[in-house]
Design an enzyme around this catalytic site. Structure first.
Site, PDB file in Angstrom:
ATOM      1  N   ASP A  48       0.834  -1.201   0.000  1.00 24.42           N
ATOM      2  CA  ASP A  48       0.000   0.000   0.000  1.00 24.42           C
ATOM      3  C   ASP A  48       0.873   1.257   0.000  1.00 24.42           C
ATOM      4  OD1 ASP A  48      -2.325   1.397  -0.036  1.00 24.42           O
ATOM      5  OD2 ASP A  48      -2.920   0.949   2.017  1.00 24.42           O
TER       6      ASP A  48
ATOM      7  N   ASN B 244     -10.759  -3.380  -5.812  1.00 21.00           N
ATOM      8  CA  ASN B 244     -10.044  -2.341  -6.566  1.00 21.00           C
ATOM      9  C   ASN B 244     -10.768  -1.931  -7.854  1.00 21.00           C
ATOM     10  OD1 ASN B 244      -6.676  -3.401  -5.625  1.00 21.00           O
ATOM     11  ND2 ASN B 244      -7.976  -1.792  -4.764  1.00 21.00           N
TER      12      ASN B 244
HETATM   13  C1  FPP Z   1      -1.887   0.123  -3.363  1.00 23.29           C
HETATM   14  O1  FPP Z   1      -1.455   1.469  -3.383  1.00 23.29           O
HETATM   15  C2  FPP Z   1      -1.359  -0.587  -4.503  1.00 23.29           C
HETATM   16  C3  FPP Z   1      -2.110  -1.207  -5.467  1.00 23.29           C
HETATM   17  C4  FPP Z   1      -3.574  -1.243  -5.451  1.00 23.29           C
HETATM   18  C5  FPP Z   1      -1.482  -1.851  -6.627  1.00 23.29           C
HETATM   19  C6  FPP Z   1      -0.229  -2.620  -6.346  1.00 23.29           C
HETATM   20  C7  FPP Z   1       0.431  -2.920  -7.626  1.00 23.29           C
HETATM   21  C8  FPP Z   1       1.755  -2.867  -7.852  1.00 23.29           C
HETATM   22  C9  FPP Z   1       2.752  -2.588  -6.826  1.00 23.29           C
HETATM   23  C10 FPP Z   1       2.254  -3.076  -9.234  1.00 23.29           C
HETATM   24  C11 FPP Z   1       1.956  -4.390  -9.882  1.00 23.29           C
HETATM   25  C12 FPP Z   1       2.385  -5.575  -9.109  1.00 23.29           C
HETATM   26  C13 FPP Z   1       2.964  -6.687  -9.624  1.00 23.29           C
HETATM   27  C14 FPP Z   1       3.102  -7.873  -8.758  1.00 23.29           C
HETATM   28  C15 FPP Z   1       3.514  -6.751 -10.994  1.00 23.29           C
HETATM   29  P1  FPP Z   1      -2.537   2.607  -3.427  1.00 23.29           P
HETATM   30  O2  FPP Z   1      -2.789   2.966  -4.841  1.00 23.29           O
HETATM   31  O3  FPP Z   1      -3.749   2.197  -2.672  1.00 23.29           O
HETATM   32  O4  FPP Z   1      -1.801   3.768  -2.695  1.00 23.29           O
HETATM   33  P2  FPP Z   1      -2.460   4.898  -1.777  1.00 23.29           P
HETATM   34  O5  FPP Z   1      -3.066   4.205  -0.596  1.00 23.29           O
HETATM   35  O6  FPP Z   1      -1.293   5.753  -1.407  1.00 23.29           O
HETATM   36  O7  FPP Z   1      -3.465   5.626  -2.628  1.00 23.29           O
END
Ligand code: FPP
Length: 252
Positions: free
Chosen positions: A22, A70
């Protein structure tokens, strides 16, 4: 792969580490960049942590890449995340091979595009016999979805008289969950400051040690990972027993 970066190698090293990555959006915002910039940086962190896990002797790394919830994000971000996942799969496939990584994807594939499904099938087939770390990526995954799909499998078997309702035990039920063939997570890490499970591996986290950090995922590097492992090593895992029982168990 370089070695000796995580100086916590020990027989008590978690066999399975599960991570909610996250903080990508906030990381990008801090830099006045679009959220996608953070997700791209997040892929680099995935590579670093995969390497750190291998160096530490972790056998399974499970990452929550895209949850069932998501889909509620703005459609443009959903599309960019799907594209990023697809391109990461194809562009990093050689590296997974080189590092002997076995890749597994869990989640409801019906919600994923045909192209992504075929990229997933290709990567899983190519890495299926690799003997190094198993990298499990949860995509369109939810813990409740997992339990529900397991319940459906069990119900069908009862309907077909392949088993009776009396024979359903926690072990029998668990055998129908995703990653039933892998050890349950020993350590759960969530970056980005929130302290919740967010419908990740609900059943499988029953006895897992939890570690929360404010570090945003793109900044979660091998040093931060080593701190998480050190913290885990100091925990006493009792699995419902008393402290004395655990001590005598270790003395045997
Ligand atoms: C959460 O951060 C992250 C995600 C929903 C996506 C995670 C994906 C990756 C790290 C890239 C792809 C992964 C692989 C395994 C190839 P957020 O967007 O909720 O951050 P925030 O809470 O700061 O808004």
């Amino acid at each position: 792969m370089d070695s000796g970066q995580v100086e916590v190698r020990s027989s008590k090293i978690p066999r399975h580490v599960a991570i909610i990555m996250d903080g990508n959006g906030r990381w990008a915002k801090q830099r006045n960049r679009p959220r996608f910039y953070g997700h791209r940086a997040g892929v680099e962190a995935v590579e670093e942590i995969l390497q750190a896990c291998t160096n530490a002797g972790v056998q399974v790394l499970t990452l929550f890449a895209f949850s069932s919830e998501n889909w509620h994000r703005p459609s443009q971000e959903v599309q960019l995340l799907m594209d990023l996942f697809k391109s990461a799969l194809s562009s990093r496939l050689d590296r997974l091979q080189e590092w002997n990584v076995r890749l597994r994807i869990i989640g409801d594939r019906n919600g994923l595009s045909e192209e992504l499904r075929s990229e997933i099938a290709k990567a899983e087939a190519l890495t299926a016999t690799n003997k190094g770390i198993t990298l499990v990526v949860a995509a369109n995954y939810g813990g409740r979805w997992d339990i529900t799909q397991a319940a459906k499998q069990v119900a069908v078997k009862v309907e077909n008289k392949q088993m009776t309702s009396d024979s359903i035990t926690p072990e029998v039920f668990a055998a129908h969950l995703s990653i039933a063939d892998l050890p349950e997570p020993d350590l759960f890490i969530r970056t980005g400051g929130e302290q919740r499970v967010s419908n990740f591996l609900l059943w499988q986290l029953a006895y897992t040690e939890f570690y929360f950090t404010d570090i945003l995922w793109p900044d979660f590097d091998k040093t931060a990972f080593a701190v998480a492992i050190e913290t885990f090593l100091q925990r006493e895992r009792r699995f419902g027993r008393t402290s004395d029982q655990v001590e005598s168990f270790h003395r045997v």
